[in-house]
Scaffold this active site. Structure first.
Site, PDB file in Angstrom:
ATOM      1  N   LYS A  98      -1.230  -1.236  -4.109  1.00  0.00           N
ATOM      2  CA  LYS A  98      -2.316  -0.260  -4.082  1.00  0.00           C
ATOM      3  C   LYS A  98      -1.658   1.109  -4.187  1.00  0.00           C
ATOM      4  O   LYS A  98      -1.016   1.571  -3.251  1.00  0.00           O
ATOM      5  CB  LYS A  98      -3.130  -0.376  -2.797  1.00  0.00           C
ATOM      6  CG  LYS A  98      -4.275   0.632  -2.669  1.00  0.00           C
ATOM      7  CD  LYS A  98      -4.980   0.441  -1.327  1.00  0.00           C
ATOM      8  CE  LYS A  98      -6.216   1.319  -1.194  1.00  0.00           C
ATOM      9  NZ  LYS A  98      -5.925   2.757  -1.152  1.00  0.00           N
ATOM     10  N   TYR A 124       0.867  -1.180   0.000  1.00  0.00           N
ATOM     11  CA  TYR A 124       0.000   0.000   0.000  1.00  0.00           C
ATOM     12  C   TYR A 124       0.900   1.225   0.000  1.00  0.00           C
ATOM     13  O   TYR A 124       1.554   1.532   1.006  1.00  0.00           O
ATOM     14  CB  TYR A 124      -0.911  -0.032   1.232  1.00  0.00           C
ATOM     15  CG  TYR A 124      -1.952   1.067   1.335  1.00  0.00           C
ATOM     16  CD1 TYR A 124      -2.071   2.084   0.394  1.00  0.00           C
ATOM     17  CD2 TYR A 124      -2.847   1.076   2.403  1.00  0.00           C
ATOM     18  CE1 TYR A 124      -3.030   3.072   0.507  1.00  0.00           C
ATOM     19  CE2 TYR A 124      -3.814   2.060   2.532  1.00  0.00           C
ATOM     20  CZ  TYR A 124      -3.903   3.053   1.591  1.00  0.00           C
ATOM     21  OH  TYR A 124      -4.858   4.041   1.720  1.00  0.00           O
TER      22      TYR A 124
END
Length: 314
Positions: free
Chosen positions: A168, A140
């Site tokens: 992400k 992330y």
């Protein structure tokens, strides 16, 4: 590098909001109802415990409770990615193991926040989570809040592991997104993070999106994704512009999450107030938010056929 996983994970994921009772405690039943709300909305899955889910503001036990409720309600119906990032590696590993025990499909994590970590420290932090379970891991990257921007050098090193299946990308650069996708290759997942540039992210190589404002208009993001997949880019641009108008209005309130939670409340989905220091909406905001809700609902109706897979919209 992992192969054959793009089709399993690609698509639209709701960055699930927290669910509290009126005393501000995590509420299992409200969490279940919130998760259930999205089952029939056409999304691929849920991203639990991330920024929109206020995971960083919750204790380890609260994060476990939220995930358990979600898994009890929608396991097997939606793909569940669990954000397990925490300030300490110890807590992150505990959350990782719990996610696997609950039957989650993948885990994901930001770097540790507050302290400005070196690449070596971030790598060690993530590696501890990767090694603690058999689950796929999704990096992330959100440099505007963590102060750490994933380098191509570290991405390449992490992505060489079979369990590291994607990133992400919530940074604001679609150039970086394109670079991550090119470095990772066709079978490496890249999720677009900034909701307001979903279409731009898809054009530059993202395989899907994970977003917080998706929670109040999942049908519109599903329609936007379908338009892109069918090559109808001009129509997709028109819809992204409409969505961005809604996002602009949402950002005009004390907190984005407070505004989104209130809109869901208007639809009969109670999830409580956001946890301080995230601010709730005030009474004077109720009327304009009700108007915004109606405008979103009208747009959803207009694009319903596209979201469901039909060839045109009203």
């Amino acid at each position: 590098m992992a192969t054959g996983l793009v089709s399993k994970f690609e698509g639209i994921y709701i960055a699930l909001y927290s669910a509290y009772n009126d005393n501000g405690e995590v509420d299992r039943e409200r969490a279940k109802k919130l998760a259930r709300y999205y089952v029939s909305r056409g999304v691929k899955g849920l991203y639990v415990g991330g920024s929109s889910g206020e995971g960083i503001l919750q204790s380890v036990e609260e994060r476990k409770t939220m995930l358990e409720a979600v898994m009890e309600e929608v396991k097997g119906e939606l793909t569940i990615i669990v954000h397990v990032g925490a300030n300490s590696t110890r807590d992150s590993v505990e959350l990782s193991k719990h996610a696997e025990q609950c039957g989650a499909d993948a885990i994901s994590a930001v770097p540790s926040i507050y302290y400005r970590m070196s690449e070596a420290a971030v790598e060690h932090h993530w590696q501890a989570m990767i090694d603690s379970t058999s689950l796929p891991f999704i990096i992330y990257n959100i440099p505007q809040t963590t102060g750490f921007n994933l380098s191509l050098k570290l991405l390449n090193k992490m992505a060489a592991q079979d369990k590291v299946i994607g990133v992400k990308m919530s940074g604001e650069s679609t150039f970086d997104l394109q670079q991550y996708k090119e470095a990772g290759g066709e079978d490496f997942l890249v999720f677009n993070g900034p909701d307001e540039q979903f279409l731009a992210g898809r054009i530059m190589g993202a395989d899907g999106g994970i977003g917080g404002t998706y929670g109040v208009m999942p049908e519109l993001f599903c329609a936007l994704n379908r338009l892109f997949e069918r090559g109808r880019v001009q129509e997709a641009q028109t819809l992204q512009t409409k969505i961005n108008g809604f996002i602009t209005r949402l950002l005009g309130y004390p907190s984005l999450y407070g505004a989104c939670k209130y809109i869901l409340q208007l639809r009969g989905i109670e999830s409580g107030q956001p946890r301080l220091p995230l601010l709730p909406v005030r009474p004077e905001h109720h009327e304009p938010l009700a108007e915004l809700n109606q405008d979103i609902i009208a747009a959803i109706g207009s694009y319903a056929k596209v979201a469901e897979g039909a060839e045109s919209h009203a």
